[in-house]
Scaffold this active site. Structure first.
Site, mmCIF file in Angstrom:
data_model
loop_
_atom_site.group_PDB
_atom_site.id
_atom_site.type_symbol
_atom_site.label_atom_id
_atom_site.label_comp_id
_atom_site.label_asym_id
_atom_site.label_seq_id
_atom_site.Cartn_x
_atom_site.Cartn_y
_atom_site.Cartn_z
ATOM 1 C CB CYS A 277 -3.677 3.303 6.004
ATOM 2 S SG CYS A 277 -3.754 3.127 4.215
ATOM 3 C CB CYS B 173 -5.174 -0.296 2.777
ATOM 4 S SG CYS B 173 -3.870 -0.717 3.936
ATOM 5 C CB CYS C 210 -0.889 -0.019 1.238
ATOM 6 S SG CYS C 210 -1.880 1.483 1.423
ATOM 7 C CB CYS D 147 -0.075 2.235 5.696
ATOM 8 S SG CYS D 147 -0.825 0.703 5.106
ATOM 9 C CB CYS E 183 -9.725 -3.390 -11.326
ATOM 10 S SG CYS E 183 -9.380 -2.192 -12.597
HETATM 11 ZN ZN ZN Z 1 -2.564 1.176 3.625
#
Ligand code: ZN
Length: 190
Positions: A155, A152, A104, A107, A175
Site C-alpha cells: 500500500c 509497505c 501493515c 493493508c 525501527c
Molecule cells: Zn500496507
C-alpha cells in the site's frame, strides 16, 4: 555543526536515532547465524493463526487520500500516509511478546514475525529482519544525516527507518511505528 548543535538536532528530531543498548539485543539474539535468519524468513507463515488468510504484495492496494482518511484512525493516517512519527514509548506493541504476525495497519500485508522482534530500548517496536519482500526503501534527508525510510510494498504506507546498529548477525534495526502495525496473535485471540 558542532557537537552541541548536533545533539540538539537529535533531541528535537521526530525520529531520533536514540542509541539503543547493544548488549540487551545481543543477549536476546546470541548465537543466531545467517542460516537461522534465512529459516526465520522462510517459515514466517508458521506464525499465522490456523486458517488465516492474508494479502500479498502482488495485490497492490491503492486508495485516494479521502479513502485512507476514512479507513484509518488519525494517528495511523498521520504516520502511514504523511510519514509522521509516533511519540517514543507510546505504542502498546513495545511490550507485545506473544507469538504471531505483525501486519501493515494500512493493508494487512504481513511484514514481521514475533521472532524477528527485539528490545532496542528506543521506545519503538524494533526488528532485526523482515518478512521477505514486505518493504521498499528510500533515503530521506529530513534529519542532518541521511536515513533509510521504508514503506509497505503493498500500500506504500510509511512504517519507519532502518539503521545498521542492530544485533548480529543482520546488524539491522528496523525501527517501526507501532501505529503502522497490526498484531495478529498466532493463537487466534484478539
Ligand atoms: Zn500496507
Amino acid at each position: 555543526m558542532d557537537r552541541r548543535r548536533f545533539l540538539l538536532a537529535l533531541t528535537t528530531a521526530p525520529l531520533a536515532s536514540i542509541p539503543f543498548v547493544p548488549f540487551v539485543a545481543h543477549a536476546q539474539t546470541k548465537g543466531r547465524t545467517m542460516k537461522d535468519i534465512d529459516a526465520l524468513q522462510k517459515n514466517w507463515k508458521t506464525f499465522l493463526p490456523a486458517g488465516a488468510t492474508v494479502p500479498t504484495a502482488a495485490e497492490p492496494l491503492k486508495l485516494s487520500k479521502d479513502e485512507w482518511k476514512k479507513r484509518l484512525p488519525p494517528q495511523s493516517y498521520n504516520v502511514l500516509r504523511d510519514e509522521g512519527t509516533e511519540r517514543a514509548g507510546s505504542s502498546p506493541l513495545n511490550d507485545e511478546k506473544r507469538a504471531g504476525i505483525y501486519a501493515c495497519a494500512g493493508c494487512g500485508l504481513p511484514v514481521f514475525t514475533s521472532e524477528m522482534k527485539f528490545e532496542s530500548g528506543t521506545g519503538w517496536p524494533s526488528f532485526f529482519t523482515t518478512i521477505p519482500g514486505a518493504f521498499e526503501q528510500k533515503k530521506d534527508f529530513y534529519l542532518v544525516f541521511p536515513r533509510t525510510e521504508y514503506h509497505c510494498k503493498r500500500c506504500g504506507g510509511h512504517h519507519g527507518h532502518v539503521f545498521d546498529d542492530g544485533p548480529p548477525p543482520t546488524n539491522q534495526r528496523w525501527c517501526n511505528n507501532g501505529v503502522s502495525l497490526k498484531f495478529i496473535p498466532k493463537d487466534g485471540t484478539a
